[in-house]
Design a protein around this motif. Structure first.
Motif, PDB file in Angstrom:
ATOM      1  N   ASP A 217      37.804  42.157  41.530  1.00  0.00           N
ATOM      2  CA  ASP A 217      36.427  42.632  41.719  1.00  0.00           C
ATOM      3  C   ASP A 217      35.480  41.489  42.057  1.00  0.00           C
ATOM      4  O   ASP A 217      34.554  41.652  42.865  1.00  0.00           O
ATOM      5  CB  ASP A 217      35.937  43.357  40.459  1.00  0.00           C
ATOM      6  CG  ASP A 217      36.622  44.702  40.266  1.00  0.00           C
ATOM      7  OD1 ASP A 217      37.166  45.225  41.258  1.00  0.00           O
ATOM      8  OD2 ASP A 217      36.610  45.222  39.136  1.00  0.00           O
ATOM      9  N   LYS A 218      35.713  40.331  41.468  1.00  0.00           N
ATOM     10  CA  LYS A 218      34.821  39.185  41.697  1.00  0.00           C
ATOM     11  C   LYS A 218      34.938  38.627  43.112  1.00  0.00           C
ATOM     12  O   LYS A 218      34.072  37.866  43.563  1.00  0.00           O
ATOM     13  CB  LYS A 218      35.110  38.077  40.675  1.00  0.00           C
ATOM     14  CG  LYS A 218      36.475  37.391  40.832  1.00  0.00           C
ATOM     15  CD  LYS A 218      36.663  36.321  39.772  1.00  0.00           C
ATOM     16  CE  LYS A 218      38.013  35.595  39.924  1.00  0.00           C
ATOM     17  NZ  LYS A 218      38.086  34.849  41.180  1.00  0.00           N
ATOM     18  N   HIS A 246      36.056  40.940  51.674  1.00  0.00           N
ATOM     19  CA  HIS A 246      36.856  40.077  50.801  1.00  0.00           C
ATOM     20  C   HIS A 246      36.369  38.649  51.024  1.00  0.00           C
ATOM     21  O   HIS A 246      36.682  38.024  52.041  1.00  0.00           O
ATOM     22  CB  HIS A 246      38.339  40.217  51.145  1.00  0.00           C
ATOM     23  CG  HIS A 246      39.244  39.514  50.188  1.00  0.00           C
ATOM     24  ND1 HIS A 246      39.998  38.404  50.546  1.00  0.00           N
ATOM     25  CD2 HIS A 246      39.502  39.731  48.874  1.00  0.00           C
ATOM     26  CE1 HIS A 246      40.694  37.994  49.506  1.00  0.00           C
ATOM     27  NE2 HIS A 246      40.414  38.781  48.479  1.00  0.00           N
ATOM     28  N   LYS A 265      35.348  54.227  49.519  1.00  0.00           N
ATOM     29  CA  LYS A 265      35.655  52.931  48.916  1.00  0.00           C
ATOM     30  C   LYS A 265      37.166  52.764  48.756  1.00  0.00           C
ATOM     31  O   LYS A 265      37.724  51.700  49.072  1.00  0.00           O
ATOM     32  CB  LYS A 265      34.964  52.791  47.561  1.00  0.00           C
ATOM     33  CG  LYS A 265      35.285  51.480  46.844  1.00  0.00           C
ATOM     34  CD  LYS A 265      34.665  51.432  45.452  1.00  0.00           C
ATOM     35  CE  LYS A 265      35.106  50.176  44.701  1.00  0.00           C
ATOM     36  NZ  LYS A 265      34.577  50.135  43.317  1.00  0.00           N
TER      37      LYS A 265
END
Length: 356
Positions: A217-218, A246, A265
Motif C-alpha cells: 500500500d505504501k 506504482h 481499483k
C-alpha cells in the motif's frame, strides 16, 4: 529420455494414489495442487504408456518374423512391423515435444492491451478490429472476455483497450500476438481511394496472482476521476474511474469500465501486477541477450509480426513466413491455423536447441 519418462509415469501413478487418500480429499489446497500436477503430466503419461505397448508389440512381431511362417502369414507380420514402426516413430516425436520445457504461464488467463499506433484514426479503427478478432477467437475456444478499460476516438475506434481473457491455456495461444500489427487498406476517412498503411500494437501478459507480485500500500498512489467516453465527454458524474501509480517503478494502470470504484481499483491492480511482472520478465530475458532468442513467442512489442492486406484478402505472419488468403475469416476469429503454425514453429526451434 525413457528414464525421465518412467520417473514421470511413477509420479503420475503416485498422484493417483494420493488423490484417493481421504486426507487429501478433505484438504482443498493439496487436492488442487495434486490435481493440477497430475493434469500437467497426463499427456506425457499417456504417450509413454502407448509407447511401451507399441514397443512390446513390435518386439513380439519381430520375434514372430523369425519363426517358420507360410507366405501369407509372413506378409501379414511384415505389414504389422511396418505399421508399428511408424507408430513408434510418431510417438517418439510426440514424446520429445511433450518433454520440451513448458512456459510456466501457459495455463494462465491473459491481460491484453491494444493501442492504435502509427496512422491516427485509422490505427484506432484497426485496434477496434483486432479487439473484435480476439473476442471472436476467444468464443471459439470457450474463453470468457472481460473488458477492463477503453478509450475511444470520435469515429468509434479504440485509442486503447485493455481486456482479460479467462480460460485454460489462454496464454499458451495468445502469447504469440504481442507485437506490431500492420494493416493495409483504404481508410473510411480517405476520400481519394488510396491505400494507407497503419499499425496497432498488441501486448499480451499473463494474469499474475497477488503472491507472485506483491504490491505494498505504501508503494502506490491512487487517484479517482469521472469516467469518460468518446471525445473525452463525461459519461457519469461520480468519480468511479481509478488510476493507480506504482511509485517505485513509475508503472501506471487505469480502469474505468467497472460498475464501482472498488471494482475499478481491483481491475487496475490486476493490470498493474501484470505490467510489473512483464517488465521483470523482460529484464530477466535481457540478461541472456547474447543467447539466440526464439523467433516466435513473446516477441518485442515494437517488432512487426503480422500484416493484414485488405485489398488482396491476405494475412501474413512475418516470423514464420505464413501467408493465408482468407483475411475476412481471420478477422472473424478464425485464427487457429495461425496459432497452430506458430506453436509448431516454436516447438521445432526448441527441439533444435535440445538436440544441439
Amino acid at each position: 529420455m525413457l528414464d525421465r519418462l518412467q520417473a514421470l509415469a511413477d509420479r503420475y501413478e503416485k498422484l493417483s494414489e494420493l488423490l484417493c487418500d481421504p486426507d487429501v480429499a478433505s484438504d482443498p489446497k493439496r487436492l488442487r495442487e495434486y490435481s493440477k500436477e497430475q493434469s500437467d503430466l497426463q499427456e506425457a503419461y499417456e504417450a509413454f504408456t502407448e509407447y511401451k505397448q507399441v514397443s512390446e508389440q513390435l518386439e513380439d512381431a519381430k520375434i514372430m518374423q523369425g519363426e517358420k511362417l507360410d507366405d501369407e502369414m509372413r506378409e501379414m507380420v511384415k505389414m504389422e512391423i511396418e505399421e508399428l514402426s511408424e507408430r513408434k516413430a510418431a510417438l517418439d516425436e510426440k514424446i520429445r515435444i511433450v518433454l520440451l520445457p513448458k512456459d510456466p504461464n501457459d495455463d494462465k488467463n491473459v491481460i491484453v492491451e491494444i493501442r492504435g499506433a502509427a496512422g491516427g484514426d485509422e490505427a484506432a479503427l484497426f485496434a477496434s478490429d483486432l479487439y473484435r478478432m480476439y473476442t471472436k477467437y476467444a468464443d471459439t475456444q470457450g474463453w470468457r472476455v472481460e473488458l477492463m478499460d477503453l478509450s475511444e476516438n470520435d469515429l468509434g475506434g479504440f485509442k486503447e483497450v485493455i481486456f482479460m481473457i479467462n480460460g485454460k491455456g489462454a496464454y499458451s495461444k495468445m502469447k504469440y500476438e504481442s507485437g506490431a500489427h500492420r494493416v493495409q487498406r483504404i481508410p473510411v476517412t480517405e476520400s481519394g481511394g488510396r491505400i494507407h498503411t497503419s499499425t496497432s500494437t498488441v501486448s499480451v501478459m499473463p494474469e499474475v496472482e497477488e503472491v507472485e507480485v506483491e504490491i505494498l500500500d505504501k508503494d502506490i498512489r491512487i487517484d479517482t476521476f469521472c469516467s469518460s467516453g468518446a471525445g473525452g465527454q463525461s459519461v457519469n458524474t461520480t468519480k468511479s474511474a481509478v488510476r493507480v501509480l506504482h511509485v517505485p517503478t513509475g508503472i501506471m494502470a487505469t480502469c474505468q469500465d467497472g460498475k464501482s470504484q472498488n471494482e475499478n481499483k481491483a481491475k487496475a491492480l490486476q493490470v498493474l501486477r501484470a505490467r510489473i511482472y512483464d517488465i521483470r520478465r523482460q529484464e530477466e530475458e535481457a540478461k541472456y541477450a547474447g543467447e539466440r532468442k526464439l523467433k516466435v513467442g513473446t516477441g518485442d512489442r515494437s517488432e512487426r509480426i503480422r500484416t493484414y492486406n485488405f485489398p488482396q484478402s491476405r494475412v501474413t505472419d512475418h516470423r514464420i513466413g505464413l501467408t493465408l488468403h482468407k483475411l475476412d475469416s481471420v478477422m472473424n476469429g478464425d485464427m487457429e491455423e495461425i496459432v497452430s503454425s506458430l506453436t509448431i514453429a516454436e516447438q521445432a526451434e526448441l527441439l533444435e536447441r535440445e538436440l544441439n
